[in-house]
Design an enzyme around this catalytic site. Structure first.
Site, PDB file in Angstrom:
ATOM      1  N   HIS A   1       2.171  -2.328  -5.939  1.00  0.00           N
ATOM      2  CA  HIS A   1       2.233  -3.565  -5.046  1.00  0.00           C
ATOM      3  C   HIS A   1       3.332  -4.643  -5.720  1.00  0.00           C
ATOM      4  O   HIS A   1       2.952  -5.747  -5.225  1.00  0.00           O
ATOM      5  CB  HIS A   1       0.812  -3.874  -5.228  1.00  0.00           C
TER       6      HIS A   1
ATOM      7  N   SER B   1      -1.231   1.499  -0.183  1.00  0.00           N
ATOM      8  CA  SER B   1      -2.505   0.579  -0.387  1.00  0.00           C
ATOM      9  C   SER B   1      -3.868   1.075   0.427  1.00  0.00           C
ATOM     10  O   SER B   1      -4.058   2.396   0.383  1.00  0.00           O
ATOM     11  CB  SER B   1      -2.325  -0.734  -0.185  1.00  0.00           C
TER      12      SER B   1
ATOM     13  N   GLU C   1      -2.139   4.089  -8.252  1.00  0.00           N
ATOM     14  CA  GLU C   1      -1.810   2.473  -8.705  1.00  0.00           C
ATOM     15  C   GLU C   1      -2.802   1.705  -8.035  1.00  0.00           C
ATOM     16  O   GLU C   1      -3.741   1.875  -7.313  1.00  0.00           O
ATOM     17  CB  GLU C   1      -0.313   2.291  -7.820  1.00  0.00           C
TER      18      GLU C   1
END
Length: 294
Positions: free
Chosen positions: A270, A99, A203
């Protein structure tokens, strides 16, 4: 084999109760975690001001009794550290996270330090989930993390080609991470740029489709993907769709004119699945599979 991790909070603040819930399952799994004396000293939504988070990072790397440095979560704030780090102070100890950590993983690779894109520490909670599929996925991902730290790459992953799947083999360094994070550092000293021949994984989470397209457009037109050999999509969890538009259609719109092969199907992101991979390691796309090298 038991592993010991130095914990850091390089970005957003995390409720300590969440971290406490993750510790027990992780230790049962064979992952010991070392909390610093002051992991967090909250400032706004951050785990601490830049100076606090930076000194915690240095201390985690300096601990001779740990095998890797593990972020407790992502969120926001890693870019603050990446512009301030004295990279000569960091030994060759892997940094683990994803992330917002994508910017730190990329910088580690640029400075010759090992990094692993994979679950953050708080996701150890998944090991105790009431859902068997969540527990199984967590065990798979954390076993793969253990494997990477022991020099063992995971099994190949089947991919789905969206368009322009070339014959033969695509081979290059594996890089990438969170789309929105990389878009946010375009035009800064931290700007992401795929190395020549790279296989780029992307992502995201919680973004409407128009924002994903905006971020992708920004990356494409910044030149970040000019030298990429292929793009592989992980999951896009809780991203608000637009009608029946598919996420791969958005990517294909901007990659097709550049003749960049596009694939989907990676259990990375995630959601329930977040298979770790070593940042910058050699990888191959062959026979419809992504194959890792240690």
């Amino acid at each position: 084999m038991s592993l010991t991790f130095s914990l850091i909070a390089p970005a957003s603040f995390t409720d300590p109760a969440v971290l406490d819930r993750a510790v027990g399952p992780l230790r049962e799994f064979g992952f010991d975690v070392k909390f610093p004396h002051t992991l967090q000293a909250p400032v706004r939504y951050l785990a601490g001001d830049t100076a606090h988070r930076l000194e915690s990072l240095y201390a985690a790397y300096a601990d001779p009794e740990t095998d890797a440095v593990w972020a407790v979560r992502g969120g926001y704030g890693c870019a603050h550290l990446a512009t301030e780090i004295d990279w000569t102070r960091l030994p060759s100890k892997p940094l683990i996270g994803y992330s917002d950590l994508s910017v730190l993983l990329d910088q580690c690779h640029r400075h010759g330090l090992p990094a692993i894109h994979g679950p953050v520490m708080k996701e150890g909670i998944k090991l105790g989930s009431d859902e068997a599929r969540t527990r199984d996925a967590a065990e798979r991902d954390l076993n793969a993390l253990r494997g990477w730290l022991n020099g063992e790459a995971p099994a190949p992953i089947a991919l789905t080609p969206v368009a322009r799947a070339p014959e033969g083999v695509i081979e290059g360094p594996l890089v990438g991470g969170n789309l929105a994070t990389f878009a946010s550092v375009v035009g800064t000293p931290l700007a992401f740029r795929a190395p020549p021949g790279a296989i780029v994984i992307l992502e995201d989470v919680g973004e409407p489709y128009y924002r994903l397209e905006r971020d992708l457009w920004q990356l494409v037109h910044s030149g970040a993907l000019d030298d990429a050999a292929a793009i592989c999509l992980g999951t896009f969890e809780n991203c608000t769709p637009y009608g029946d538009l598919k996420i791969e259609t958005i990517f294909d719109t901007w990659l097709a004119p550049r003749d960049v092969p596009l694939y989907t199907g990676l259990p990375i992101g995630h959601g329930r699945d977040n298979l770790p991979w070593r940042y910058g390691s050699a990888a191959r796309i062959v026979d419809g599979q992504l194959r890792f090298s240690n």
